[in-house]
Scaffold this motif. Structure first.
Motif, PDB file in Angstrom:
ATOM      1  N   GLY A  22     -25.399  16.629   5.761  1.00 25.50           N
ATOM      2  CA  GLY A  22     -26.258  15.837   5.400  1.00 25.50           C
ATOM      3  C   GLY A  22     -25.532  14.349   5.113  1.00 25.50           C
ATOM      4  O   GLY A  22     -24.260  14.083   5.244  1.00 25.50           O
ATOM      5  N   SER A  23     -26.469  13.614   4.896  1.00 29.54           N
ATOM      6  CA  SER A  23     -26.120  12.066   4.574  1.00 29.54           C
ATOM      7  C   SER A  23     -25.691  11.867   3.128  1.00 29.54           C
ATOM      8  O   SER A  23     -26.089  12.903   2.315  1.00 29.54           O
ATOM      9  N   ARG A  24     -25.033  10.909   2.895  1.00 33.10           N
ATOM     10  CA  ARG A  24     -24.197  10.691   1.005  1.00 33.10           C
ATOM     11  C   ARG A  24     -25.001   9.630   0.603  1.00 33.10           C
ATOM     12  O   ARG A  24     -25.870   9.065   1.212  1.00 33.10           O
ATOM     13  N   SER A  25     -24.720   9.535  -0.595  1.00 36.64           N
ATOM     14  CA  SER A  25     -25.094   8.406  -1.484  1.00 36.64           C
ATOM     15  C   SER A  25     -24.594   7.229  -0.760  1.00 36.64           C
ATOM     16  O   SER A  25     -24.135   6.663  -0.226  1.00 36.64           O
ATOM     17  N   MET A  26     -26.088   6.247  -1.047  1.00 36.09           N
ATOM     18  CA  MET A  26     -25.912   4.706  -0.409  1.00 36.09           C
ATOM     19  C   MET A  26     -25.578   3.833  -1.507  1.00 36.09           C
ATOM     20  O   MET A  26     -24.676   4.141  -2.103  1.00 36.09           O
ATOM     21  N   ARG A  27     -26.677   2.916  -1.388  1.00 34.91           N
ATOM     22  CA  ARG A  27     -26.406   1.654  -2.434  1.00 34.91           C
ATOM     23  C   ARG A  27     -26.849   1.883  -3.731  1.00 34.91           C
ATOM     24  O   ARG A  27     -27.762   2.698  -4.071  1.00 34.91           O
ATOM     25  N   ARG A  28     -26.346   1.112  -4.702  1.00 32.05           N
ATOM     26  CA  ARG A  28     -26.991   1.144  -6.102  1.00 32.05           C
ATOM     27  C   ARG A  28     -28.174  -0.166  -6.176  1.00 32.05           C
ATOM     28  O   ARG A  28     -28.150  -0.749  -4.994  1.00 32.05           O
ATOM     29  N   MET A 346     -18.668   5.014  11.182  1.00 29.74           N
ATOM     30  CA  MET A 346     -17.830   5.940  11.621  1.00 29.74           C
ATOM     31  C   MET A 346     -18.143   7.472  11.268  1.00 29.74           C
ATOM     32  O   MET A 346     -17.920   8.638  11.935  1.00 29.74           O
ATOM     33  N   GLU A 347     -18.528   7.634   9.891  1.00 28.25           N
ATOM     34  CA  GLU A 347     -18.868   8.843   9.496  1.00 28.25           C
ATOM     35  C   GLU A 347     -19.957   9.524  10.339  1.00 28.25           C
ATOM     36  O   GLU A 347     -20.210  10.758  10.507  1.00 28.25           O
ATOM     37  N   ALA A 348     -20.989   8.686  10.689  1.00 30.42           N
ATOM     38  CA  ALA A 348     -22.043   9.175  11.331  1.00 30.42           C
ATOM     39  C   ALA A 348     -21.643   9.530  12.675  1.00 30.42           C
ATOM     40  O   ALA A 348     -22.132  10.397  13.198  1.00 30.42           O
TER      41      ALA A 348
END
Length: 362
Positions: A22-28, A346-348
């Motif tokens: 899955g995707s990870r944490s994004m922005r605040r 790059m992670e994607a």
């Protein structure tokens, strides 16, 4: 408000596979704009964002009272839409969610986000105990703002993405367990068709999950082609098509909120460290629960709350990898459409390569 005709039923949760793609944490959350913001008398600023006076105008129009006074407007985190917290002089608060700014390029599946959120919130409030906002007003024409907007009740709390570094292991397990419970309730809802929410509620969905998913995937690939994004188009289409018959194992359309468990969509009480609410339901479909938020990378505590540990059959793993392919492709395309988002390209790409390589082995 009555929902459009749709057969919604509650069923036991289905068995799914446990994966970690899955995707990870994004922005605040974003900066604050106070009530001292300049007012030009128009509905939008030069950038397409509503100004303070137009937000107050929307609220007064909805409640049909000129006595309601907005004390402060705070810009909240919004990955795509414009989101504002309006604090009133009587101490209450409302959340206004508006269409993206006029110069924001949308992917095909993003064009009905506000309508999707409205119908999803109404469905969840009617059929589940998941803590979500109450819809106060939905205006597809935009009214005072001249663009679609959604006005909802405010759920207090800080985003999990802001607090995660300060949580103990026990506190994080309790949060994950709670999220698992909520996702069990969410994916227990079933409709009569597969596909994007606005199409299903309009009775224009698909009769099979295979058709619905392949349509979703092809949609984002065409978005990529429009922007000449470098992705392995042929490999994606080939390997997903090669395993697409396994999608026919999904026969019951379940409610799937793709970003429901993202850290920036989970609200936490800062004192008790309990989940106070979930937000971010603009990307919701009726399909395979295996594709839902939290399921792809859920912890042991998450699946304790969910109620069962999913199977690890080859067929389910293949479905899981197809969904990982889709998520990674969406991330890559979104990065090129809106480079200002903190998406790790790059992670994607690594996630996409891994998913395709694993599909090739099955």
């Amino acid at each position: 408000m009555h929902l459009p005709p749709l057969d919604v039923a509650v069923y036991p949760v289905v068995t799914m596979s446990h994966g970690r793609h899955g995707s990870r944490s994004m922005r605040r959350s974003s900066a604050v704009s106070s009530s001292s913001s300049s007012s030009t008398g128009s509905n939008h600023t030069a950038t397409g964002s509503p100004d303070f006076s137009s937000i107050q105008g929307v609220i007064r129009s909805v409640f049909r009272s000129s006595r309601i006074t907005v004390q402060q407007v705070e810009r909240l985190y919004g990955r795509l839409h414009q989101v504002y917290l309006a604090r009133l002089t009587d101490g209450s608060a409302l959340v206004l969610k508006c269409s993206p700014t006029y110069n924001t390029r949308l992917l095909r599946h993003e064009k009905n986000g506000i309508e999707t959120e409205r119908t999803t919130l109404e469905t969840l409030r009617e059929y589940t105990q998941i803590p979500v906002s109450q819809v106060i007003k939905y205006d597809s024409q935009g009214g005072v703002l001249r663009s679609p907007f959604l006005l909802t009740s405010y759920i207090p709390g800080r985003r999990l993405s802001e607090l995660s570094a300060h949580l103990s292991a026990s506190e994080r397990k309790n949060i994950d367990r709670t999220l698992g419970t909520y996702m069990r309730s969410l994916t227990a809802l079933s409709a009569t068709q597969f596909g994007m929410t606005h199409r299903v509620f309009a009775k224009k969905g698909s009769s099979s999950w295979r058709d619905a998913f392949l349509s979703l995937l092809e949609s984002v690939l065409r978005d990529a082609e429009d922007m000449v994004v470098t992705v392995p188009y042929d490999s994606i289409r080939y390997y997903v098509q090669q395993h697409s018959q396994l999608l026919d194992e999904v026969t019951e359309p379940r409610l799937v909120a793709l970003h429901a468990c993202d850290p920036h969509n989970v609200l936490i009480d800062e004192q008790t460290k309990q989940v106070t609410g979930l937000v971010g339901f603009s990307n919701v479909i009726w399909g395979d629960p295996l594709m839902g938020g939290g399921v792809a990378d859920g912890s042991d505590a998450f699946f304790e709350g969910y109620g069962e540990c999913p199977s690890r059959s080859a067929a389910v793993k293949a479905r899981q990898l197809m969904y990982a392919t889709y998520r990674a492709t969406v991330q890559l395309v979104s990065h090129h459409y809106r480079p200002h988002l903190d998406i790790d390209e790059m992670e994607a790409r690594r996630s996409l390569t891994y998913a395709l390589n694993e599909l090739a082995k099955i």
